[in-house]
Design a protein around this motif. Sequence first.
Motif, PDB file in Angstrom:
ATOM      1  N   UNK A 600       0.829  -1.205   0.000  1.00 21.37           N
ATOM      2  CA  UNK A 600       0.000   0.000   0.000  1.00 21.37           C
ATOM      3  C   UNK A 600       0.865   1.258   0.000  1.00 21.37           C
ATOM      4  N   UNK A 601       1.977   1.243   0.759  1.00 23.68           N
ATOM      5  CA  UNK A 601       2.876   2.394   0.753  1.00 23.68           C
ATOM      6  C   UNK A 601       3.515   2.573  -0.624  1.00 23.68           C
ATOM      7  N   UNK A 602       3.874   1.461  -1.245  1.00 20.30           N
ATOM      8  CA  UNK A 602       4.476   1.541  -2.580  1.00 20.30           C
ATOM      9  C   UNK A 602       3.492   2.109  -3.596  1.00 20.30           C
ATOM     10  N   UNK A 603       2.207   1.829  -3.404  1.00 23.12           N
ATOM     11  CA  UNK A 603       1.188   2.359  -4.314  1.00 23.12           C
ATOM     12  C   UNK A 603       1.162   3.885  -4.299  1.00 23.12           C
ATOM     13  N   UNK A 604       1.288   4.482  -3.118  1.00 26.93           N
ATOM     14  CA  UNK A 604       1.303   5.951  -3.026  1.00 26.93           C
ATOM     15  C   UNK A 604       2.627   6.501  -3.544  1.00 26.93           C
ATOM     16  N   UNK A 605       3.709   5.785  -3.306  1.00 24.90           N
ATOM     17  CA  UNK A 605       5.021   6.243  -3.790  1.00 24.90           C
ATOM     18  C   UNK A 605       5.042   6.333  -5.320  1.00 24.90           C
ATOM     19  N   UNK A 606       4.254   5.496  -5.976  1.00 22.93           N
ATOM     20  CA  UNK A 606       4.230   5.521  -7.446  1.00 22.93           C
ATOM     21  C   UNK A 606       3.414   6.704  -7.990  1.00 22.93           C
ATOM     22  N   UNK A 607       2.846   7.502  -7.100  1.00 21.57           N
ATOM     23  CA  UNK A 607       2.144   8.703  -7.558  1.00 21.57           C
ATOM     24  C   UNK A 607       0.637   8.587  -7.522  1.00 21.57           C
ATOM     25  N   UNK A 608       0.084   7.994  -6.502  1.00 17.93           N
ATOM     26  CA  UNK A 608      -1.373   7.874  -6.377  1.00 17.93           C
ATOM     27  C   UNK A 608      -1.955   9.273  -6.130  1.00 17.93           C
ATOM     28  N   UNK A 609      -2.871   9.765  -6.977  1.00 12.77           N
ATOM     29  CA  UNK A 609      -3.404  11.123  -6.821  1.00 12.77           C
ATOM     30  C   UNK A 609      -4.561  11.153  -5.809  1.00 12.77           C
ATOM     31  N   UNK A 615      -7.211  17.984  -0.860  1.00 11.12           N
ATOM     32  CA  UNK A 615      -6.703  17.132   0.215  1.00 11.12           C
ATOM     33  C   UNK A 615      -5.188  16.982   0.107  1.00 11.12           C
ATOM     34  N   UNK A 616      -4.563  16.791   1.258  1.00 14.14           N
ATOM     35  CA  UNK A 616      -3.100  16.663   1.286  1.00 14.14           C
ATOM     36  C   UNK A 616      -2.608  15.610   2.281  1.00 14.14           C
ATOM     37  N   UNK A 617      -3.505  14.743   2.763  1.00 19.03           N
ATOM     38  CA  UNK A 617      -3.132  13.759   3.788  1.00 19.03           C
ATOM     39  C   UNK A 617      -3.665  12.382   3.416  1.00 19.03           C
ATOM     40  N   UNK A 618      -2.756  11.391   3.477  1.00 23.89           N
ATOM     41  CA  UNK A 618      -3.144   9.986   3.297  1.00 23.89           C
ATOM     42  C   UNK A 618      -3.176   9.306   4.664  1.00 23.89           C
ATOM     43  N   UNK A 619      -4.266   8.573   4.924  1.00 22.44           N
ATOM     44  CA  UNK A 619      -4.426   7.839   6.183  1.00 22.44           C
ATOM     45  C   UNK A 619      -4.676   6.374   5.848  1.00 22.44           C
ATOM     46  N   UNK A 620      -3.871   5.503   6.418  1.00 22.32           N
ATOM     47  CA  UNK A 620      -3.988   4.070   6.158  1.00 22.32           C
ATOM     48  C   UNK A 620      -4.843   3.440   7.258  1.00 22.32           C
ATOM     49  N   UNK A 621      -5.954   2.801   6.846  1.00 20.90           N
ATOM     50  CA  UNK A 621      -6.877   2.176   7.783  1.00 20.90           C
ATOM     51  C   UNK A 621      -6.929   0.670   7.540  1.00 20.90           C
ATOM     52  N   UNK A 622      -7.150  -0.082   8.635  1.00 17.83           N
ATOM     53  CA  UNK A 622      -7.319  -1.532   8.501  1.00 17.83           C
ATOM     54  C   UNK A 622      -8.650  -1.831   7.829  1.00 17.83           C
ATOM     55  N   UNK A 623      -8.651  -2.831   6.954  1.00 17.68           N
ATOM     56  CA  UNK A 623      -9.861  -3.190   6.207  1.00 17.68           C
ATOM     57  C   UNK A 623      -9.855  -4.682   5.925  1.00 17.68           C
ATOM     58  N   UNK A 624     -11.040  -5.225   5.692  1.00 21.30           N
ATOM     59  CA  UNK A 624     -11.149  -6.652   5.410  1.00 21.30           C
ATOM     60  C   UNK A 624     -10.659  -6.991   4.003  1.00 21.30           C
ATOM     61  N   UNK A 625     -10.911  -6.090   3.062  1.00 15.50           N
ATOM     62  CA  UNK A 625     -10.515  -6.386   1.691  1.00 15.50           C
ATOM     63  C   UNK A 625      -9.019  -6.188   1.499  1.00 15.50           C
ATOM     64  N   UNK A 626      -8.463  -6.993   0.600  1.00 14.13           N
ATOM     65  CA  UNK A 626      -7.041  -6.899   0.251  1.00 14.13           C
ATOM     66  C   UNK A 626      -6.979  -6.590  -1.236  1.00 14.13           C
ATOM     67  N   UNK A 627      -6.540  -5.389  -1.556  1.00 12.67           N
ATOM     68  CA  UNK A 627      -6.592  -4.901  -2.942  1.00 12.67           C
ATOM     69  C   UNK A 627      -5.240  -4.909  -3.639  1.00 12.67           C
ATOM     70  N   UNK A 670      -6.713  -0.007   3.552  1.00 15.97           N
ATOM     71  CA  UNK A 670      -7.292   0.865   2.538  1.00 15.97           C
ATOM     72  C   UNK A 670      -6.875   2.307   2.837  1.00 15.97           C
ATOM     73  N   UNK A 671      -6.814   3.109   1.768  1.00 17.99           N
ATOM     74  CA  UNK A 671      -6.411   4.506   1.907  1.00 17.99           C
ATOM     75  C   UNK A 671      -7.633   5.396   2.120  1.00 17.99           C
ATOM     76  N   UNK A 672      -7.458   6.339   2.997  1.00 12.93           N
ATOM     77  CA  UNK A 672      -8.453   7.377   3.231  1.00 12.93           C
ATOM     78  C   UNK A 672      -7.737   8.723   3.127  1.00 12.93           C
ATOM     79  N   UNK A 673      -8.357   9.690   2.474  1.00 12.31           N
ATOM     80  CA  UNK A 673      -7.717  10.989   2.288  1.00 12.31           C
ATOM     81  C   UNK A 673      -8.501  12.078   3.015  1.00 12.31           C
ATOM     82  N   UNK A 674      -7.782  13.102   3.450  1.00 15.37           N
ATOM     83  CA  UNK A 674      -8.407  14.242   4.106  1.00 15.37           C
ATOM     84  C   UNK A 674      -7.468  15.443   4.019  1.00 15.37           C
TER      85      UNK A 674
END
Length: 715
Positions: A600-609, A615-627, A670-674
């Motif tokens: 998930x961290x690598x996904x944002x490093x690749x330039x996830x908009x 918004x300017x903040x990414x928050x990583x939350x625990x979730x049941x789904x694995x994407x 999963x990613x949450x933005x704010x």
Amino acid sequence: MSKPIDPIPAGTAAKPVSDAEMAEDLASPADAGDPQADTGDLQADAGDVEYVWEDDPVWARDETTAMLGSTLLNVIVILALAMIPLRVELDAEAVVLVADPPEYQDQELEAIDEITYSDIPQEDIGANSLAETSMAEASAAVFAEVSEIPNPVEVPIAELGTIAVNNRFEQAVAPLDKLDTQRGKIGVGTEGAKGSVDRITAELLESIEERPTLVVWLFDQSGSLHRQRRQIRDQFDRVYDQLGILLARESGITEAADPDDAPLLTSIIGFGQTVNLYTEEPTADIDEIKSIVDRIETDSSGEEKVFSAVIAAATKYRDLRRSRGKRGPERNVTFVVVTDERGDDVARMEEAVNLCRKNTIPVHVIGVPAPFGRQHTLVRYVDPDPKFDQSAQWAQVDQGPESLVLEHVHLGLSGNFQEEPPIDSGFGPYGLTRLAIDTGGLYFANHPNRRVGREVRRYEVEDYASELKHFFDPSVMRRYQPQYISAREYQQQVQQSPLRRALVQAAAAQANSLRAAGGIDRPKTRFVKRGDEAQLVQLLNEAQKDAAKLAPRLNSLLSILASGMDGREQETEPRWQAGYDLAMGRVIAQSVRTDAYNSMLAEVKRGKPFKDPKNNTWILEAADEISVGSRYQRQADQARELLQNVVNNHAGTPWSLLAEKELSVPMGWRWKEEYTELDPPRQRGPGNNNNNPRPAQDDKKRMLKKKPKRPLPKL
């Protein structure tokens, strides 16, 4: 001839007949020679007409006789058939029993006009044991086919006071002459020393009834046992008074004039870094015994040589166990060890066990529960001297593990990334527990906060007690008893099973890695973009470094545990089944969380908009789904299956508790933005222009003087 009347046709209606016709019938050739022709019993051929003669009596007529005979025959047949039972049906409701009422003798009841209450408070009696005698019993090599359990002992109320004793005793756990075939009991869970002492009193009574007995009390001299020594000292009056009364009433044994002839003698030994004999000669004087216990000094060395103390005591008093001809040994000898640790000289355990078994000396242990799957726990320590600071301090004490070696893979909780909570194993430390059961004694797991079914908060832990958050039902834990066998036998069984070998190796590897790496780090889950993309990438790289420390250790554990999957179906012991499935399920689950976190961290490093440009903040939350990959999803499903199997098949155990906690945390992210304010305004203080009031000049004088605080001793 009389005139016929009332013709009765056979099968037809009656019809009138003339005299001429009748005469013609009588003269008919068919009736010639018939002896009954003149009786009136004539029957015409034409129409089968019967005639009844008017002058014959009814009962004398032939048709009447025939009818009566036929009727009688039918009645006989019906009665005979009625007497044959074709089907019997009983109607319970139709049965009414009538009996004369019993005779009662009226009794006159006496009315109580006044009730007198005693002003003397009565102590609680009996063992304060939660499991009583139903706790886990060690497997015996041979059990007697015929039970030798005696009848319950009923203790009458004596004028001397209340006798504190169980009202139901079992036979001595291992009779002194049967140690080769019977073993003791373990895990008798109690809330305090009171229940333990009451049960030991029962064992002493059984021993004294066989022959005079010497009981040797071996007290741990560590500071953490100060309170328990005092509690047992307070029980001595009850114990020895109780034994004296019971002996006098049950067996007629009374106190002897010569102390050497007393039915019960006592010796006191203390142990810490050294072993100290406080009674050169055993004594029957209760006041002297209590005084000696009060004078036991605290050993601050931090060492408890309990097995050395047992060996020394057995060596000193084994002569009492030598046979004196037909009379047998001079005395029975019983040891009672009082300690709250596992012992630092466990290497001498085999020597102590063999010496006590050889001389048929049962060893009872008033100890503590071992923490589940760990060697150490924390004890709430308060300075026993009231002159010093009485605030609580937490000291590390060696009280585990419950098995010969670690059989539990110790991991942190994934939900809050905290240390795995200390919980009760259901059994005592391995060495002392084996000493008890192999010599025919009892092990008492004392803890004042023993509560099954709810969590014990830290502020609830009583002084000098260990911090254990959960306790378990002894009847459930009976199936999960550790193997109390020699180290050689244990090693052979472990090597023969791929599952057991893998679990033991993984537990040892994780224990070493925890000491080296310092445990599991808390991952970063909030990333604020304060400048360009490079600044955000730097934050993500730092977070991945923390996760990178955990991934190799988890992969190593997973590799070790995977080698035991081949023996999973062949394993039959519930303890090993639960331990392996829990370890494998938790390691896979945490490995999935760690790898998914990095992805998930690598996904944002690749330039996830951001979906919202402001918004300017990414928050990583625990979730049941694995994407981030189907491979992680398959591993997550396998982990859930193993953990759910522990919950379903091993409910009410430490393994089930930890499996439920692991399942309660999702394995994906999963990613949450704010939006985060980058330069928030400073908070201003209250604008009332009031200056803080200065403290009164005499406040310092009025403050209570604090008591001095001594350094925490080694426990």
